[in-house]
Scaffold this motif. Structure first.
Motif, PDB file in Angstrom:
ATOM      1  N   LEU A  25      26.841 -66.282  28.332  1.00 12.44           N
ATOM      2  CA  LEU A  25      26.156 -65.675  27.364  1.00 12.44           C
ATOM      3  C   LEU A  25      25.742 -66.806  25.950  1.00 12.44           C
ATOM      4  CD1 LEU A  25      27.349 -62.149  27.059  1.00 12.44           C
ATOM      5  CD2 LEU A  25      25.237 -62.897  27.918  1.00 12.44           C
ATOM      6  N   LYS A  26      27.031 -67.370  25.929  1.00  9.38           N
ATOM      7  CA  LYS A  26      26.811 -68.673  24.707  1.00  9.38           C
ATOM      8  C   LYS A  26      26.001 -69.751  25.330  1.00  9.38           C
ATOM      9  CE  LYS A  26      30.583 -69.627  22.471  1.00  9.38           C
ATOM     10  NZ  LYS A  26      32.152 -69.865  22.144  1.00  9.38           N
ATOM     11  N   GLN A  27      25.954 -69.934  26.515  1.00  3.71           N
ATOM     12  CA  GLN A  27      25.115 -70.853  27.132  1.00  3.71           C
ATOM     13  C   GLN A  27      23.528 -70.501  27.074  1.00  3.71           C
ATOM     14  OE1 GLN A  27      25.341 -74.072  27.963  1.00  3.71           O
ATOM     15  NE2 GLN A  27      23.205 -74.283  28.392  1.00  3.71           N
ATOM     16  N   LEU A  28      23.376 -69.099  27.343  1.00  6.49           N
ATOM     17  CA  LEU A  28      22.023 -68.761  27.245  1.00  6.49           C
ATOM     18  C   LEU A  28      21.590 -68.894  25.807  1.00  6.49           C
ATOM     19  CD1 LEU A  28      22.177 -65.205  29.225  1.00  6.49           C
ATOM     20  CD2 LEU A  28      21.012 -67.404  29.927  1.00  6.49           C
ATOM     21  N   CYS A  29      22.464 -68.601  24.964  1.00 11.64           N
ATOM     22  CA  CYS A  29      21.925 -68.767  23.289  1.00 11.64           C
ATOM     23  C   CYS A  29      21.680 -70.251  23.267  1.00 11.64           C
ATOM     24  CB  CYS A  29      23.152 -68.407  22.413  1.00 11.64           C
ATOM     25  SG  CYS A  29      23.495 -66.717  22.326  1.00 11.64           S
ATOM     26  N   PRO A 139      15.490 -56.006  29.080  1.00 11.42           N
ATOM     27  CA  PRO A 139      16.203 -55.615  30.261  1.00 11.42           C
ATOM     28  C   PRO A 139      17.512 -56.722  30.602  1.00 11.42           C
ATOM     29  CG  PRO A 139      14.294 -56.693  30.764  1.00 11.42           C
ATOM     30  CD  PRO A 139      14.313 -56.445  29.500  1.00 11.42           C
ATOM     31  N   GLY A 140      17.597 -57.700  29.842  1.00 14.66           N
ATOM     32  CA  GLY A 140      18.716 -58.538  29.973  1.00 14.66           C
ATOM     33  C   GLY A 140      19.182 -59.431  28.749  1.00 14.66           C
ATOM     34  N   PRO A 141      20.112 -60.009  28.711  1.00 14.99           N
ATOM     35  CA  PRO A 141      20.468 -60.811  27.577  1.00 14.99           C
ATOM     36  C   PRO A 141      19.375 -61.980  27.163  1.00 14.99           C
ATOM     37  CG  PRO A 141      22.070 -61.199  29.403  1.00 14.99           C
ATOM     38  CD  PRO A 141      21.094 -60.338  29.719  1.00 14.99           C
ATOM     39  N   GLU A 142      18.773 -62.364  28.294  1.00 14.79           N
ATOM     40  CA  GLU A 142      17.963 -63.572  27.999  1.00 14.79           C
ATOM     41  C   GLU A 142      16.805 -63.303  27.278  1.00 14.79           C
ATOM     42  OE1 GLU A 142      19.988 -64.050  32.171  1.00 14.79           O
ATOM     43  OE2 GLU A 142      18.944 -62.379  31.167  1.00 14.79           O
ATOM     44  N   GLN A 143      16.249 -62.075  27.503  1.00 13.05           N
ATOM     45  CA  GLN A 143      15.162 -61.699  26.964  1.00 13.05           C
ATOM     46  C   GLN A 143      15.437 -61.248  25.406  1.00 13.05           C
ATOM     47  OE1 GLN A 143      15.932 -60.696  29.832  1.00 13.05           O
ATOM     48  NE2 GLN A 143      14.492 -60.391  31.171  1.00 13.05           N
TER      49      GLN A 143
END
Length: 193
Positions: A25-29, A139-143
């Protein structure tokens, strides 16, 4: 330039791979141009206080409101959302189950569950106190992360620009003052001769 800081709320901390999921999740950020603050990054023994401090350090909260141990979201995440909102932090929501509560919770023709309680039917995937009117549940953390960065990234850049402008103006004022004092001292010397 300081990054937008996003507190990553959700039940991921209970997963067997909690640290790895937090890193993901931190990498997505990071990929979106933000810094992720994960609940396992807490300091000290008082987890509640540490999480509250992390929320205080964040610019916004990104919360996983997926069903957890039943039809509704994790209660700790609900607290974090309420705390963030009470302190004026924007909240961005995501869920792995976007069905309305009325679809997700079995009910009879009168809209009551097996215990006779009315099932909330406001067309939202979670209680209306969590999902405000007009708010998107992604629908997901990315969005959700992308939405936070898109909405708040400009504000973070503006804050950084304002800070650097204030520093530049202060520096210019100090230089002007030093030049004026130096010129005054020089004039005093020349006139005093």
């Amino acid at each position: 330039m300081p990054l937008l800081r996003l507190y990553l709320a959700g039940p991921e901390v209970f997963r067997p791979d909690a640290a790895e999921e937090g890193a993901r999740l931190k990498q997505l950020c990071a990929a979106a141009g933000a810094e992720g603050l994960y609940p396992l990054d807490t300091r000290g023994d008082d987890i509640r206080r540490s999480c509250i401090e992390l929320i205080g350090e964040a610019d916004a909260l990104v919360a996983n409101i997926s069903p957890f141990r039943g039809h509704h979201m994790d209660p700790g995440t609900a607290f974090e959302i309420g705390y963030a909102e009470a302190t004026g932090k924007p909240v961005f929501l995501w869920s792995s189950d976007l069905r309305d509560l009325a679809e997700r919770i079995p009910s009879d023709a009168a809209g009551r569950d097996g215990e006779g309680m009315l099932v909330e039917d406001f067309g939202k995937p979670e209680n209306l106190m969590i999902v405000r009117e007009g708010e998107t549940v992604w629908p997901g953390p990315e969005q959700a992360i992308a939405a936070a960065v898109a909405r708040l990234g400009h504000a973070a850049r503006n804050r950084a620009l304002q800070r650097s402008t204030r520093r530049a103006v202060l520096l210019a004022a100090l230089i002007s003052l030093a030049v004026a004092l130096g010129a005054g001292a020089l004039v005093d010397r020349l006139v005093g001769w």
